[in-house]
Design a protein around this motif. Structure first.
Motif, short mmCIF file in Angstrom:
data_model
loop_
_atom_site.label_atom_id
_atom_site.label_comp_id
_atom_site.label_asym_id
_atom_site.label_seq_id
_atom_site.Cartn_x
_atom_site.Cartn_y
_atom_site.Cartn_z
N ASP A 294 0.77 74.97 31.88
CA ASP A 294 1.59 74.44 30.78
C ASP A 294 1.24 72.98 30.53
OD1 ASP A 294 3.76 74.76 28.87
OD2 ASP A 294 4.91 73.42 30.16
N TRP A 295 1.01 72.22 31.60
CA TRP A 295 0.61 70.82 31.47
C TRP A 295 -0.74 70.70 30.76
CZ3 TRP A 295 1.09 66.21 30.41
CH2 TRP A 295 0.34 65.16 30.93
N ALA A 296 -1.68 71.60 31.08
CA ALA A 296 -2.98 71.59 30.41
C ALA A 296 -2.82 71.81 28.91
CB ALA A 296 -3.90 72.65 31.01
N GLN A 297 -1.91 72.70 28.53
CA GLN A 297 -1.68 72.95 27.11
C GLN A 297 -1.05 71.73 26.44
OE1 GLN A 297 1.10 76.14 25.89
NE2 GLN A 297 -0.52 76.78 24.49
N MET A 298 -0.18 71.02 27.15
CA MET A 298 0.42 69.79 26.61
C MET A 298 -0.67 68.75 26.33
SD MET A 298 3.76 69.67 29.11
CE MET A 298 4.33 68.03 28.62
N LEU A 299 -1.64 68.62 27.25
CA LEU A 299 -2.75 67.69 27.06
C LEU A 299 -3.63 68.13 25.89
CD1 LEU A 299 -3.85 66.96 30.73
CD2 LEU A 299 -2.77 65.35 29.16
N PHE A 300 -3.86 69.43 25.81
CA PHE A 300 -4.65 69.99 24.70
C PHE A 300 -4.01 69.60 23.36
CE2 PHE A 300 -5.29 73.52 21.70
CZ PHE A 300 -6.67 73.60 21.67
N ARG A 301 -2.70 69.75 23.27
CA ARG A 301 -1.98 69.38 22.05
C ARG A 301 -2.03 67.87 21.82
NH1 ARG A 301 2.93 67.28 20.83
NH2 ARG A 301 3.94 67.93 18.86
N MET A 302 -1.91 67.08 22.90
CA MET A 302 -1.90 65.63 22.78
C MET A 302 -3.19 65.11 22.14
SD MET A 302 -1.48 62.79 25.84
CE MET A 302 -3.16 63.06 26.51
#
Length: 320
Positions: A88-96
């Motif tokens: 989930d954290w990786a997806q947050m970075l992807f969005r960032m």
């Protein structure tokens, strides 16, 4: 030639706009003071403060003169240990990073996307297209740490998660990177995620492993295996070129070590959402007390400080 011309015209126009803004607001302040109009003076002073920020960003951008700084770039995000929370954290970075690029008017293409089992992503790669894309993003490579109350923990405990980011430039035809085909292994597999029936029923996705370096690149954004293979080869050449660039830098060994493990002791930035709110870059000590803004793409202060630090180190080394 056209690309270089547009870049120069844009830089010249920005300087002229800045000069005009300074002159106009200085005149407004003089006029306001002469007429005793405090409101005009206040508005002009605010405008000058904004122009100062613009000038500071321009100063950093003029220093982006590295061999590949002006190029487009690939941004890879990979989840670390920790299962769903890390994914989930990786997806947050992807969005960032996607939001940051969109804020700057850059174009973003998703090259590869591997969804997590329950939520988030195992890994993803985007292509960021825009002038100085690599120059701005190159200092973002490293491990990013998140501390928060996990929404996936039924006991609402605080979790620490890690994900890694890897940035490397797109190379053009003027840069020749020779890759021996006997040094690579090519695998095909079925793509995951969106794309319809065709994507999920044919082995259109391509993975290339460069055996001597251990570099792995993947592409699944096209329906055609042939197109994905060509894109993956371009990505591999770009990764090998970026590796050569790093070898020329004094910090290459330290940066390589920081990517050997996604975990404690290798992070470049921490994002704390609980028990307090703070984003802190561990290299430059730049902080933000608004993680929501940072995760929504407000990365410029961190990038500017990292670039200034790196450029300062390079300058000191050259002077020595």
């Amino acid at each position: 030639m056209m690309s270089e011309r547009q870049s120069l015209e844009s830089a010249i126009d920005t300087v002229r706009t800045l000069e005009a803004g300074i002159n106009d607001n200085v005149e407004l302040i003089e006029l306001g003071e002469a007429e005793g109009d405090d409101e005009i003076v206040s508005e002009a002073e605010k405008a000058l403060v904004e122009l100062k920020g613009t000038a500071a960003r321009m100063r950093v951008e003029t220093l982006l003169s590295g061999e590949a700084d002006a190029n487009d770039c690939y941004v890879e995000v990979h989840s670390g240990a920790g299962g769903t929370e890390s994914q989930d954290w990786a997806q947050m970075l992807f969005r960032m990073y996607t939001r940051w690029a969109e804020r700057r008017g850059f174009k973003v293409e998703t090259i590869e996307y591997s969804a997590g089992e329950e939520a988030g992503i195992k890994g993803a790669t985007i292509l960021v297209k825009g002038h100085n894309a690599y120059g701005w993003l190159k200092t973002e490579s490293g491990v990013h740490r998140l501390v928060r109350i996990s929404p996936y923990d039924s006991q609402a405990r605080r979790h620490t998660s890690f994900s890694s980011v890897w940035v490397y430039p797109v190379i053009d035809d003027s840069i020749d990177i020779d890759v021996n085909e006997s040094d690579v292994r090519i695998d095909t597999y079925r793509a995951s995620g969106a794309g319809g029936q065709h994507v999920n029923t044919t082995d259109s996705a391509v993975r290339i492993t460069h055996i001597p370096t251990g570099i792995v690149v993947q592409c699944q954004n096209e329906r055609s295996q042939h197109k994905n293979r060509a894109q993956a080869w371009d990505m591999l050449r770009a990764r090998l070129y970026e590796l050569e660039l790093q070898k020329r830098e004094e910090a290459a060994s330290a940066e390589a070590a920081s990517k050997t493990e996604i975990g404690w002791g290798h992070q470049i930035r921490s994002y704390v959402l609980q028990p307090y709110q703070l984003v802190k870059d561990l290299r430059t000590q730049v902080e933000s007390t608004s993680p929501s803004d940072v995760l929504d793409g407000a990365l410029d202060p961190f990038m500017e400080a990292s670039l200034a630090q790196r450029l300062g180190a390079d300058k000191d080394e050259n002077e020595e």
